[in-house]
Scaffold this motif. Structure first.
Motif, PDB file in Angstrom:
ATOM      1  N   SER B  86       0.820  -1.202   0.000  1.00  0.00           N
ATOM      2  CA  SER B  86       0.000   0.000   0.000  1.00  0.00           C
ATOM      3  C   SER B  86       0.860   1.261   0.000  1.00  0.00           C
ATOM      4  CB  SER B  86      -0.992  -0.051   1.176  1.00  0.00           C
ATOM      5  OG  SER B  86      -0.744   0.934   2.118  1.00  0.00           O
ATOM      6  N   ILE B  87       1.913   1.285   0.797  1.00  0.00           N
ATOM      7  CA  ILE B  87       2.733   2.512   0.828  1.00  0.00           C
ATOM      8  C   ILE B  87       3.488   2.673  -0.485  1.00  0.00           C
ATOM      9  CG2 ILE B  87       4.819   1.566   1.916  1.00  0.00           C
ATOM     10  CD1 ILE B  87       4.907   4.185   3.556  1.00  0.00           C
ATOM     11  N   ASN B  88       3.947   1.535  -1.050  1.00  0.00           N
ATOM     12  CA  ASN B  88       4.670   1.642  -2.322  1.00  0.00           C
ATOM     13  C   ASN B  88       3.757   2.126  -3.444  1.00  0.00           C
ATOM     14  OD1 ASN B  88       6.954   0.761  -1.050  1.00  0.00           O
ATOM     15  ND2 ASN B  88       6.759  -1.363  -1.721  1.00  0.00           N
ATOM     16  N   LEU B  89       2.541   1.591  -3.449  1.00  0.00           N
ATOM     17  CA  LEU B  89       1.574   2.015  -4.463  1.00  0.00           C
ATOM     18  C   LEU B  89       1.248   3.500  -4.309  1.00  0.00           C
ATOM     19  CD1 LEU B  89      -0.382   0.719  -6.708  1.00  0.00           C
ATOM     20  CD2 LEU B  89      -2.133   0.954  -4.963  1.00  0.00           C
ATOM     21  N   ALA B  90       1.025   3.914  -3.065  1.00  0.00           N
ATOM     22  CA  ALA B  90       0.657   5.309  -2.808  1.00  0.00           C
ATOM     23  C   ALA B  90       1.776   6.253  -3.246  1.00  0.00           C
ATOM     24  CB  ALA B  90       0.345   5.504  -1.326  1.00  0.00           C
ATOM     25  N   MET B  91       3.011   5.864  -2.977  1.00  0.00           N
ATOM     26  CA  MET B  91       4.154   6.702  -3.366  1.00  0.00           C
ATOM     27  C   MET B  91       4.324   6.690  -4.886  1.00  0.00           C
ATOM     28  SD  MET B  91       5.744   7.985  -0.585  1.00  0.00           S
ATOM     29  CE  MET B  91       7.460   8.188  -1.006  1.00  0.00           C
ATOM     30  N   GLU B  92       4.162   5.503  -5.464  1.00  0.00           N
ATOM     31  CA  GLU B  92       4.351   5.381  -6.911  1.00  0.00           C
ATOM     32  C   GLU B  92       3.312   6.206  -7.682  1.00  0.00           C
ATOM     33  OE1 GLU B  92       6.242   2.523  -8.557  1.00  0.00           O
ATOM     34  OE2 GLU B  92       5.236   2.440 -10.495  1.00  0.00           O
ATOM     35  N   TRP B  93       2.074   6.195  -7.185  1.00  0.00           N
ATOM     36  CA  TRP B  93       1.036   6.961  -7.879  1.00  0.00           C
ATOM     37  C   TRP B  93       1.130   8.442  -7.552  1.00  0.00           C
ATOM     38  CZ3 TRP B  93      -4.373   4.170  -8.092  1.00  0.00           C
ATOM     39  CH2 TRP B  93      -4.217   2.951  -8.751  1.00  0.00           C
ATOM     40  N   GLY B  94       1.844   8.761  -6.511  1.00  0.00           N
ATOM     41  CA  GLY B  94       1.944  10.165  -6.117  1.00  0.00           C
ATOM     42  C   GLY B  94       0.614  10.729  -5.639  1.00  0.00           C
ATOM     43  N   ILE B  95      -0.066   9.963  -4.779  1.00  0.00           N
ATOM     44  CA  ILE B  95      -1.369  10.415  -4.272  1.00  0.00           C
ATOM     45  C   ILE B  95      -1.155  11.608  -3.349  1.00  0.00           C
ATOM     46  CG2 ILE B  95      -3.389   9.746  -2.918  1.00  0.00           C
ATOM     47  CD1 ILE B  95      -2.816   6.836  -3.877  1.00  0.00           C
ATOM     48  N   ASP B 101       1.547  16.689   0.870  1.00  0.00           N
ATOM     49  CA  ASP B 101       1.427  15.289   1.276  1.00  0.00           C
ATOM     50  C   ASP B 101       0.023  14.955   1.765  1.00  0.00           C
ATOM     51  OD1 ASP B 101       4.142  15.179   0.731  1.00  0.00           O
ATOM     52  OD2 ASP B 101       4.693  15.647   2.797  1.00  0.00           O
ATOM     53  N   ASN B 102      -0.957  15.501   1.060  1.00  0.00           N
ATOM     54  CA  ASN B 102      -2.333  15.345   1.532  1.00  0.00           C
ATOM     55  C   ASN B 102      -3.096  14.281   0.750  1.00  0.00           C
ATOM     56  OD1 ASN B 102      -2.255  16.823  -0.781  1.00  0.00           O
ATOM     57  ND2 ASN B 102      -3.645  18.437  -0.105  1.00  0.00           N
ATOM     58  N   GLY B 103      -2.578  13.086   0.779  1.00  0.00           N
ATOM     59  CA  GLY B 103      -3.233  11.973   0.093  1.00  0.00           C
ATOM     60  C   GLY B 103      -3.625  10.877   1.061  1.00  0.00           C
ATOM     61  N   ILE B 104      -4.690  10.169   0.710  1.00  0.00           N
ATOM     62  CA  ILE B 104      -5.074   8.978   1.470  1.00  0.00           C
ATOM     63  C   ILE B 104      -5.347   7.866   0.474  1.00  0.00           C
ATOM     64  CG2 ILE B 104      -6.843   7.935   2.950  1.00  0.00           C
ATOM     65  CD1 ILE B 104      -7.233  10.562   4.302  1.00  0.00           C
ATOM     66  N   LEU B 105      -4.807   6.693   0.763  1.00  0.00           N
ATOM     67  CA  LEU B 105      -5.089   5.530  -0.069  1.00  0.00           C
ATOM     68  C   LEU B 105      -5.906   4.538   0.741  1.00  0.00           C
ATOM     69  CD1 LEU B 105      -4.707   3.581  -2.506  1.00  0.00           C
ATOM     70  CD2 LEU B 105      -2.571   2.852  -1.443  1.00  0.00           C
ATOM     71  N   VAL B 119      -2.360   6.838   5.188  1.00  0.00           N
ATOM     72  CA  VAL B 119      -2.545   8.286   5.303  1.00  0.00           C
ATOM     73  C   VAL B 119      -1.226   8.999   5.055  1.00  0.00           C
ATOM     74  CG1 VAL B 119      -3.311  10.159   6.807  1.00  0.00           C
ATOM     75  CG2 VAL B 119      -4.389   7.916   6.979  1.00  0.00           C
ATOM     76  N   GLY B 120      -1.237   9.980   4.160  1.00  0.00           N
ATOM     77  CA  GLY B 120      -0.034  10.756   3.853  1.00  0.00           C
ATOM     78  C   GLY B 120       0.400  11.603   5.039  1.00  0.00           C
ATOM     79  N   TYR B 121       1.673  11.984   5.033  1.00  0.00           N
ATOM     80  CA  TYR B 121       2.231  12.781   6.142  1.00  0.00           C
ATOM     81  C   TYR B 121       1.341  13.973   6.506  1.00  0.00           C
ATOM     82  CZ  TYR B 121       6.907  10.601   6.048  1.00  0.00           C
ATOM     83  OH  TYR B 121       7.967   9.747   6.139  1.00  0.00           O
ATOM     84  N   GLY B 122       0.855  14.678   5.461  1.00  0.00           N
ATOM     85  CA  GLY B 122       0.145  15.925   5.691  1.00  0.00           C
ATOM     86  C   GLY B 122      -1.226  15.759   6.333  1.00  0.00           C
ATOM     87  N   LEU B 123      -1.755  14.531   6.326  1.00  0.00           N
ATOM     88  CA  LEU B 123      -3.098  14.332   6.881  1.00  0.00           C
ATOM     89  C   LEU B 123      -3.082  13.489   8.152  1.00  0.00           C
ATOM     90  CD1 LEU B 123      -5.159  13.802   3.593  1.00  0.00           C
ATOM     91  CD2 LEU B 123      -5.232  15.764   5.115  1.00  0.00           C
ATOM     92  N   GLU B 124      -1.890  13.186   8.647  1.00  0.00           N
ATOM     93  CA  GLU B 124      -1.819  12.340   9.840  1.00  0.00           C
ATOM     94  C   GLU B 124      -2.484  13.014  11.038  1.00  0.00           C
ATOM     95  OE1 GLU B 124       2.142  10.942  10.585  1.00  0.00           O
ATOM     96  OE2 GLU B 124       2.163   9.665   8.808  1.00  0.00           O
ATOM     97  N   GLY B 281       2.362  13.387  -3.198  1.00  0.00           N
ATOM     98  CA  GLY B 281       2.546  13.458  -1.757  1.00  0.00           C
ATOM     99  C   GLY B 281       3.343  12.288  -1.225  1.00  0.00           C
ATOM    100  N   ARG B 282       3.922  12.488  -0.036  1.00  0.00           N
ATOM    101  CA  ARG B 282       4.704  11.422   0.582  1.00  0.00           C
ATOM    102  C   ARG B 282       3.925  10.755   1.706  1.00  0.00           C
ATOM    103  NH1 ARG B 282       9.972  10.789   0.284  1.00  0.00           N
ATOM    104  NH2 ARG B 282      10.245  10.603   2.514  1.00  0.00           N
ATOM    105  N   PHE B 283       4.255   9.489   1.918  1.00  0.00           N
ATOM    106  CA  PHE B 283       3.583   8.713   2.950  1.00  0.00           C
ATOM    107  C   PHE B 283       4.619   8.172   3.920  1.00  0.00           C
ATOM    108  CE2 PHE B 283       0.624   8.955  -0.418  1.00  0.00           C
ATOM    109  CZ  PHE B 283      -0.639   8.746   0.115  1.00  0.00           C
ATOM    110  N   GLY B 284       4.225   8.078   5.179  1.00  0.00           N
ATOM    111  CA  GLY B 284       5.189   7.584   6.162  1.00  0.00           C
ATOM    112  C   GLY B 284       4.661   6.445   6.997  1.00  0.00           C
ATOM    113  N   GLY B 285       3.686   5.711   6.477  1.00  0.00           N
ATOM    114  CA  GLY B 285       3.177   4.559   7.214  1.00  0.00           C
ATOM    115  C   GLY B 285       2.008   4.877   8.135  1.00  0.00           C
TER     116      GLY B 285
END
Lengths: 194, 292
Positions: B86-95, B101-105, B119-124, B281-285
């Motif tokens: 999930s994190i790899n997909l989210a980063m690869e798609w650039g959600i 960094d306001n993406g959610i997958l 949840v992306g960094y910006g929405l944690e 956006g970036r994701f941090g788990g």
């Protein structure tokens, strides 16, 4: 038509030679820039690892606060967590000791969660359910940031040790970095089943 | 000839370098997003009506806040863990947006019946892990328990959208009018390392030619180009033949682009070059996962 088999050969030779020299110069400059960038990436990702490790320690601390009242006779595991936490919070500890402290926190957390199995009233509480989610989340974050840190170090080391970067790196004084390699068994997130 | 003495070792060194650079090119494969982007039902668990509703919500949220909530369902994630996938997909798609960094997958894996909300960094802060677990338990599970994926994922998706909207202080209205789901056309995955590879191959070819054939092949090609341009000038050939000789002219053109090409050559050497996920956006788990 000329009988010369390669009328452009002489000219091409110098052109190719020039191209080769150009490639070497460009790759030297870009190798230096790459090394600096890679080194900064390592620093940046390490401070990210420190952040998430500290916040994991805080979350586990909250777990301890919830459980401690009910559990009187299991002081050792709590003490373990407190000690490891102080290492993580200290500014002077190096990469390896922080990684190890984080590992101790992970192990101790597992012990505490097993312990909670004996206390159904704690286990059933909403506070505990939320803590459990928070702990899983912080574990996940540590795993992610640690992986990125290790990748950053590997990328840096590859640049420093792989030909031809290694020659330029040696001239410019870049050396490989050591990093903590966790025991793969311990690296797995604790299996929490309720 | 003095040049010759160091010419060949130099040539070989460069060849080895070029080969090393080319060999670093392998990526894990994830599906490309559909044209709808917000709804990617690869495992086919949703009705098109539900997809339409979800798309309308997601598009509206993006229009009002720039944040992106993306639903993806897949049949399986292979050897990876759901979390890693999930994190790899989210980063690869650039959600999410770069910098915000306001993406959610929202990833559903059908064979494991696992749902992960990443949840992306910006929405944690807006959507903490506990919230994602709440949404899973309270909005999704009551329906998916009875295999009603349509209502489960729609209500979960809507809950996430509303949570993000609340953070940005905007209202999302439920009507789906004005939002058409684009047809499911898959993006072509673009590969921008192509020019670098072509350039490398060209250099290798020239070097080989120089070392083993003393540029006979290149000379022949250049001569052919000159001849063909002479033919073109007289207009004696049909358009078709002239066109194909024009392809040969392209090689000549690449020569001129030498400095540009060598720039991208050194870029190709950087780690993970080629297609990057830098666009989003970036994701941090952040987030949580569980059975649904």
């Amino acid at each position: 038509m000329s009988l010369n088999a390669y009328p452009f050969g002489r000219w091409l030779k110098w052109a190719v030679l020039g191209l080769v020299v150009l490639i070497i110069v460009v790759s030297m400059v870009s190798t230096y820039n790459d090394l600096v960038t890679a080194d900064q990436e390592v620093q940046k990702s390490w401070s990210q690892v420190e952040n998430v490790m500290q916040s994991r320690a805080d979350t586990v601390n909250n777990l301890v606060a919830t459980v401690k009242g009910a559990v009187k006779h299991e002081e050792k595991v709590f003490q373990d967590i407190a000690e490891a936490r102080s290492v993580l919070m200290s500014g002077s500890a190096d990469v390896n000791s922080k990684m190890q402290a984080d590992q101790r926190i992970a192990d101790a957390t597992r012990d505490v969660l097993v312990l909670v199995e004996n206390y159904p009233e704690i286990k059933a509480s909403e506070q505990f359910t939320n803590l459990q989610t928070a702990i899983e989340g912080s574990e996940r974050r540590v795993a992610v940031e640690r992986k990125r840190f290790i990748e950053a170090v590997q990328a840096y080391n590859m640049k420093v040790t792989r030909f031809p970067g290694n020659i330029i790196a040696r001239i410019l004084g870049f050396s490989p970095k050591e990093y903590f390699v966790a025991d793969p068994e311990a690296q797995k997130a604790p299996e929490i089943t309720f | 000839m003095r040049v010759k003495k160091f010419f060949r070792p130099l040539i070989l060194t460069v060849l080895i370098l070029v080969l090393l650079q080319v060999s670093v090119n392998a990526y894990a494969k994830y599906p490309s997003p559909t044209e709808a982007f917000f709804v990617n039902d690869f495992a086919d668990v949703l009705s098109s009506e539900t997809e339409r509703k979800m798309y309308a919500l997601g598009k509206q949220l993006e229009d009002k806040t720039t944040a992106q909530v993306v639903f993806v369902s897949v049949d399986s994630v292979g050897d990876e863990s759901v979390e890693d996938y999930s994190i790899n997909l989210a980063m690869e798609w650039g959600i999410g947006q770069k910098g915000k960094d306001n993406g959610i997958l929202m990833l559903f894996v059908r064979d494991e019946r696992m749902l992960r909300i990443e949840v992306g960094y910006g929405l944690e802060g807006a959507v903490p892990d506990i919230k994602t677990a709440r949404i899973r338990e309270d909005y999704i599970k009551p329906y998916t328990r009875h295999d009603d994926f349509d209502r489960g994922f729609l209500s979960g998706y809507a809950a996430l959208v509303h949570e993000v909207a609340k953070e940005y202080g905007v209202e999302i209205d439920e009507s789906i009018d004005g939002y058409m789901v684009p047809p499911e056309v898959y993006h072509e995955s673009s590969d921008d390392s192509g020019i670098g590879v072509v350039f490398m191959l060209l250099v290798m070819f020239l070097v080989f030619d120089g070392v083993f054939f003393r540029f006979r092949i290149t000379s022949a090609i250049i001569r052919m180009i000159i001849w063909s341009s002479m033919y073109n000038g007289r207009g004696g050939r049909g358009g078709y033949g002239g066109g194909s000789w024009g392809g040969g002219g392209y090689r000549g053109g690449s020569w001129g682009g030498g400095s540009h090409g060598s720039g991208s050559w050194s870029k190709g050497g950087s780690f993970g070059g080629g297609r990057s996920s830098g666009g989003g956006g970036r994701f941090g788990g952040g987030g949580s996962s569980g059975k649904v």
